[in-house]
Scaffold this active site. Sequence first.
Site: not given
Length: 335
Positions: A114, A256, A286
């Site tokens: 990520c 993020h 996500n």
Amino acid sequence: MSTGRAAVITGIGSYVPPNVVTNDDLSQRLDTSDAWIRSRTGIAERCFITPGTSTGDLAVEAGLRALKSAGDERVGAVVLATTTPDQPCPATAPQVAARLGLGQVPAFDVSAVCSGFLYGLASAAGLIAAEVADSVLLIAADAFTTIINPEDRTTAVIFADGAGAVVLRAGSANEPGAVGPLVLGSDGELSHLIEVPAGGSRQRSTDRPVDPADRYFHMLGRETYRHAVERMTSVSAEAAERVGWRLEDVDRFAAHQANARILEAVAKRLGLPEDKQLSNIERVGNTGAASIPLLLAEATAEGRLAAGHRVLLTAFGGGLAWGAGTVVWPELQTF
């Protein structure tokens, strides 16, 4: 020896697959509900690929939009940040570059889960500083649903698919769009918190039978939450300090999109009010490495992010790996 060349953002693009999956859709096959998912993640819906679609397909779509935004047909290199390459070998980036008609330019993948977009920014900026390329197409793309256990409600409700991209060119550090100092870190001693246990050389080099569950993404949520909040808070403060900003100078905070609770906790620790926080997790979930550029592209298109805004970026993911950086947002077109 530094050349003094900075990496400057000149174009941006994003893409999510058209297959929208709501919380109600998931609750039909999982022991969950819309209320449960919203309260724990902040997510209402997300986009999943359909059979036959790959990370490379997502990357090409986002790359096309970024190149159009920049007004460029060619760049000097391609960097693809992803955890879900089309194949273990070769890298996906050269195929994406070829499909975009970019010829035989340098192209390679970056794997930082990520945090991949920020690690990719560092890689792209390095190519420009070293005069390997005068311009770079950086794409972050993940088809996370290909590594998520569809029966695991702790991960299946969170992760989704998408891609975001930016075009960077050589420029000066004091112009809008110049990527500020990047702060990166990792802690491999905690790699077990976020992992896909099987499929790599460690597992393949043994004769032990593979537990089917080990082929999927595993995450220890509670421990990950704590480390994510601590690392993103500290690295964000450090990145702002390196560029000479006070935290109150930040106009927009682009983190993020891991989980709404994590985002709220980090922003609160940094003292950043809600009107400075960019978020789209409610609609896209996500999306791994794609999260930050997808958020930036969407916010630009909607006017929530405008030229002159001082933007603080941060991410945390498997590795463990984390990072932060700054940019004064340039005037960009979106498509």
